[in-house]
Motif scaffolding. Sequence first.
Motif, PDB file in Angstrom:
ATOM      1  N   TYR A  11    -133.694   8.457 -59.605  1.00  0.00           N
ATOM      2  CA  TYR A  11    -133.891   9.841 -59.190  1.00  0.00           C
ATOM      3  C   TYR A  11    -133.887  10.003 -57.685  1.00  0.00           C
ATOM      4  O   TYR A  11    -133.779  11.106 -57.175  1.00  0.00           O
ATOM      5  CB  TYR A  11    -135.179  10.418 -59.789  1.00  0.00           C
ATOM      6  CG  TYR A  11    -136.431   9.756 -59.298  1.00  0.00           C
ATOM      7  CD1 TYR A  11    -137.063  10.187 -58.142  1.00  0.00           C
ATOM      8  CD2 TYR A  11    -137.007   8.700 -59.999  1.00  0.00           C
ATOM      9  CE1 TYR A  11    -138.221   9.595 -57.683  1.00  0.00           C
ATOM     10  CE2 TYR A  11    -138.168   8.102 -59.557  1.00  0.00           C
ATOM     11  CZ  TYR A  11    -138.766   8.543 -58.405  1.00  0.00           C
ATOM     12  OH  TYR A  11    -139.908   7.954 -57.963  1.00  0.00           O
ATOM     13  N   ARG A  12    -133.976   8.922 -56.928  1.00  0.00           N
ATOM     14  CA  ARG A  12    -133.958   9.025 -55.462  1.00  0.00           C
ATOM     15  C   ARG A  12    -132.588   8.704 -54.892  1.00  0.00           C
ATOM     16  O   ARG A  12    -132.337   8.979 -53.739  1.00  0.00           O
ATOM     17  CB  ARG A  12    -134.979   8.067 -54.859  1.00  0.00           C
ATOM     18  CG  ARG A  12    -136.390   8.462 -55.167  1.00  0.00           C
ATOM     19  CD  ARG A  12    -137.335   7.463 -54.546  1.00  0.00           C
ATOM     20  NE  ARG A  12    -138.679   7.725 -55.023  1.00  0.00           N
ATOM     21  CZ  ARG A  12    -139.664   8.057 -54.234  1.00  0.00           C
ATOM     22  NH1 ARG A  12    -139.477   8.130 -52.952  1.00  0.00           N
ATOM     23  NH2 ARG A  12    -140.838   8.294 -54.731  1.00  0.00           N
ATOM     24  N   ARG A  13    -131.719   8.116 -55.685  1.00  0.00           N
ATOM     25  CA  ARG A  13    -130.446   7.648 -55.179  1.00  0.00           C
ATOM     26  C   ARG A  13    -129.549   8.760 -54.722  1.00  0.00           C
ATOM     27  O   ARG A  13    -128.808   8.751 -54.256  1.00  0.00           O
ATOM     28  CB  ARG A  13    -129.720   6.799 -56.191  1.00  0.00           C
ATOM     29  CG  ARG A  13    -130.037   5.379 -55.998  1.00  0.00           C
ATOM     30  CD  ARG A  13    -129.198   4.513 -56.854  1.00  0.00           C
ATOM     31  NE  ARG A  13    -130.097   3.883 -57.785  1.00  0.00           N
ATOM     32  CZ  ARG A  13    -129.841   3.510 -58.970  1.00  0.00           C
ATOM     33  NH1 ARG A  13    -128.647   3.695 -59.453  1.00  0.00           N
ATOM     34  NH2 ARG A  13    -130.730   2.955 -59.720  1.00  0.00           N
ATOM     35  N   GLY A  14    -129.468   9.842 -54.870  1.00  0.00           N
ATOM     36  CA  GLY A  14    -128.546  10.823 -54.283  1.00  0.00           C
ATOM     37  C   GLY A  14    -129.279  11.937 -53.604  1.00  0.00           C
ATOM     38  O   GLY A  14    -128.677  12.921 -53.207  1.00  0.00           O
ATOM     39  N   LEU A 166    -123.455  17.707 -59.496  1.00  0.00           N
ATOM     40  CA  LEU A 166    -123.199  16.592 -60.420  1.00  0.00           C
ATOM     41  C   LEU A 166    -124.085  15.394 -60.107  1.00  0.00           C
ATOM     42  O   LEU A 166    -124.623  14.758 -61.013  1.00  0.00           O
ATOM     43  CB  LEU A 166    -121.723  16.185 -60.367  1.00  0.00           C
ATOM     44  CG  LEU A 166    -120.777  16.919 -61.294  1.00  0.00           C
ATOM     45  CD1 LEU A 166    -119.330  16.551 -60.998  1.00  0.00           C
ATOM     46  CD2 LEU A 166    -121.102  16.637 -62.746  1.00  0.00           C
ATOM     47  N   VAL A 167    -124.238  15.084 -58.826  1.00  0.00           N
ATOM     48  CA  VAL A 167    -125.110  13.978 -58.418  1.00  0.00           C
ATOM     49  C   VAL A 167    -126.547  14.271 -58.831  1.00  0.00           C
ATOM     50  O   VAL A 167    -127.251  13.406 -59.362  1.00  0.00           O
ATOM     51  CB  VAL A 167    -125.004  13.716 -56.899  1.00  0.00           C
ATOM     52  CG1 VAL A 167    -126.100  12.780 -56.414  1.00  0.00           C
ATOM     53  CG2 VAL A 167    -123.629  13.157 -56.560  1.00  0.00           C
ATOM     54  N   LEU A 169    -127.573  16.125 -61.246  1.00  0.00           N
ATOM     55  CA  LEU A 169    -127.659  16.027 -62.701  1.00  0.00           C
ATOM     56  C   LEU A 169    -127.663  14.564 -63.142  1.00  0.00           C
ATOM     57  O   LEU A 169    -128.484  14.162 -63.972  1.00  0.00           O
ATOM     58  CB  LEU A 169    -126.481  16.777 -63.341  1.00  0.00           C
ATOM     59  CG  LEU A 169    -126.442  16.831 -64.861  1.00  0.00           C
ATOM     60  CD1 LEU A 169    -127.653  17.589 -65.397  1.00  0.00           C
ATOM     61  CD2 LEU A 169    -125.149  17.486 -65.328  1.00  0.00           C
ATOM     62  N   ALA A 170    -126.787  13.768 -62.568  1.00  0.00           N
ATOM     63  CA  ALA A 170    -126.663  12.361 -62.957  1.00  0.00           C
ATOM     64  C   ALA A 170    -127.886  11.540 -62.575  1.00  0.00           C
ATOM     65  O   ALA A 170    -128.228  10.575 -63.262  1.00  0.00           O
ATOM     66  CB  ALA A 170    -125.406  11.760 -62.334  1.00  0.00           C
ATOM     67  N   THR A 171    -128.540  11.895 -61.481  1.00  0.00           N
ATOM     68  CA  THR A 171    -129.678  11.104 -61.011  1.00  0.00           C
ATOM     69  C   THR A 171    -131.025  11.651 -61.459  1.00  0.00           C
ATOM     70  O   THR A 171    -132.062  11.106 -61.114  1.00  0.00           O
ATOM     71  CB  THR A 171    -129.667  11.021 -59.468  1.00  0.00           C
ATOM     72  OG1 THR A 171    -129.721  12.335 -58.935  1.00  0.00           O
ATOM     73  CG2 THR A 171    -128.441  10.281 -58.967  1.00  0.00           C
ATOM     74  N   GLY A 172    -131.007  12.738 -62.181  1.00  0.00           N
ATOM     75  CA  GLY A 172    -132.255  13.312 -62.664  1.00  0.00           C
ATOM     76  C   GLY A 172    -132.956  14.211 -61.670  1.00  0.00           C
ATOM     77  O   GLY A 172    -134.078  14.650 -61.917  1.00  0.00           O
ATOM     78  N   LEU A 173    -132.310  14.505 -60.546  1.00  0.00           N
ATOM     79  CA  LEU A 173    -132.904  15.426 -59.576  1.00  0.00           C
ATOM     80  C   LEU A 173    -132.912  16.855 -60.113  1.00  0.00           C
ATOM     81  O   LEU A 173    -133.693  17.684 -59.674  1.00  0.00           O
ATOM     82  CB  LEU A 173    -132.134  15.392 -58.256  1.00  0.00           C
ATOM     83  CG  LEU A 173    -132.261  14.114 -57.439  1.00  0.00           C
ATOM     84  CD1 LEU A 173    -131.239  14.092 -56.321  1.00  0.00           C
ATOM     85  CD2 LEU A 173    -133.665  13.979 -56.893  1.00  0.00           C
ATOM     86  N   ASP A 174    -132.007  17.133 -61.036  1.00  0.00           N
ATOM     87  CA  ASP A 174    -131.910  18.459 -61.615  1.00  0.00           C
ATOM     88  C   ASP A 174    -131.691  18.320 -63.114  1.00  0.00           C
ATOM     89  O   ASP A 174    -131.075  17.357 -63.577  1.00  0.00           O
ATOM     90  CB  ASP A 174    -130.744  19.215 -60.976  1.00  0.00           C
ATOM     91  CG  ASP A 174    -130.806  20.715 -61.211  1.00  0.00           C
ATOM     92  OD1 ASP A 174    -131.847  21.203 -61.708  1.00  0.00           O
ATOM     93  OD2 ASP A 174    -129.825  21.395 -60.880  1.00  0.00           O
ATOM     94  N   ALA A 175    -132.198  19.266 -63.847  1.00  0.00           N
ATOM     95  CA  ALA A 175    -132.017  19.284 -65.306  1.00  0.00           C
ATOM     96  C   ALA A 175    -130.769  20.086 -65.646  1.00  0.00           C
ATOM     97  O   ALA A 175    -130.371  20.970 -64.889  1.00  0.00           O
ATOM     98  CB  ALA A 175    -133.235  19.912 -65.965  1.00  0.00           C
TER      99      ALA A 175
END
Length: 182
Positions: A11-14, A166-167, A169-175
């Motif tokens: 969740y921190r990667r992007g 997209l980032v 969404l993929a990293t869990g920063l957004d639902a």
Amino acid sequence: MPGPTSAAPAYRRGAGFVRAVHAVSTLCGWFAAACTIIALFVTCHMIFVRAVLGQSTIWQTEAVIYLMIAATVIGLPYVQKLRGHVNVDLVPLALGPRARRVLAYVTLSATLVVIALLAWHSWHIWHEAFDRNWKSSTVWAPPLWVPYLVLPVGFGLFVLQLLADLVALATGLDAPFGVREA
């Protein structure tokens, strides 16, 4: 006390990229608002020149058109950041979490492809206008590459915002569709 781990949580990667793109998109919103306000004042000036002074206008109508196009196209990333584009929440809300995620990826990916194509083609139009030194056929006759420049820039920044979405969404920063499962 253990030191920082080499593998950052997903969740921190992007997060840095997403924050940077959000900042750029916010600047786009401010730019779009400024263009709209300037267009308002130019319109008022045009009305004053025509109605009060009884003179014809040369540049005002065209300038207002170009400013409003710039406000619209450069404002796209900001509206995307705010999720302000027209959408229908009925389908995503009716779906389960997995199907909602798939729909979010499909929707963002399809939008990304379409907007990237618009950015690519608008770059070609801008380049042709710049290369051939096209000018408007009005009395004012500004070079057309200047107003055409907002098209590849605006669509390019919109692509960047879609990539950030997209980032996120993929990293869990957004639902998906902003709907978090309880």
